[in-house]
Design an enzyme around this catalytic site. Structure first.
Site, PDB file in Angstrom:
ATOM      1  N   CYS A  30       0.834  -1.208   0.000  1.00 16.99           N
ATOM      2  CA  CYS A  30       0.000   0.000   0.000  1.00 16.99           C
ATOM      3  C   CYS A  30       0.870   1.261   0.000  1.00 16.99           C
ATOM      4  CB  CYS A  30      -0.910  -0.016   1.224  1.00 16.99           C
ATOM      5  SG  CYS A  30      -1.696   1.555   1.587  1.00 16.99           S
ATOM      6  N   CYS A  84       0.612   3.306   3.199  1.00 15.15           N
ATOM      7  CA  CYS A  84       1.321   2.651   4.305  1.00 15.15           C
ATOM      8  C   CYS A  84       2.826   2.882   4.190  1.00 15.15           C
ATOM      9  CB  CYS A  84       1.023   1.155   4.316  1.00 15.15           C
ATOM     10  SG  CYS A  84      -0.725   0.750   4.495  1.00 15.15           S
TER      11      CYS A  84
END
Length: 141
Positions: A51, A54
């Site tokens: 991600c 992230c």
């Protein structure tokens, strides 16, 4: 909770060793409940390594963890690609998802994503919770 159950929980939390990645506790299905018992205040990032949000948050989260250590606020992370059951348990549907665990309560993290924002939010949130607890305690007296 019966006293023997509380003693069992205390023993469990002391028997588990936690791996830290640059001041952030690495949490999984086997150690998560022990972490809830061991750390009074725990901010957990539920993430996926692929991600982009992230990946962007990671250095900021680690810096905040370093700063919050002295305040006894622990930051932890759960890799949802490896710990899907744990992420389902806490209704994680997007990444990153941040949750605060404090005294058997779960709060959604609604602060900013810089290291200073995380530190400021956690300190403010903890102070607010302590005031609420103190007022409840004073009402009971």
């Amino acid at each position: 909770m019966p006293s023997w159950a509380n003693e069992k929980h205390q023993v469990l939390s002391h028997q588990v060793l936690f791996k830290f990645d640059d001041h952030v506790a690495v949490l999984d299905y086997d150690n998560f409940d022990a972490a809830l018992m061991r750390f009074e205040v725990l901010l957990v990032e539920f993430y996926a390594p692929w991600c982009p949000h992230c990946i962007n948050l990671q250095p900021k989260f680690h810096e905040a963890a370093k700063q919050l250590q002295e305040r006894e606020i622990t930051l932890g992370k759960v890799d949802c690609t490896k710990e899907s059951l744990l992420c389902q348990r806490f209704h994680v549907t997007g990444y990153p998802t941040l949750r605060i665990f404090y005294h058997n309560n779960i709060f959604h993290y609604n602060g900013g994503r810089s290291s200073n924002d995380i530190v400021d939010y956690m300190v403010k949130h903890l102070n607010e919770q302590k005031k609420i607890e103190e007022s409840k305690y004073n009402e009971e007296e």
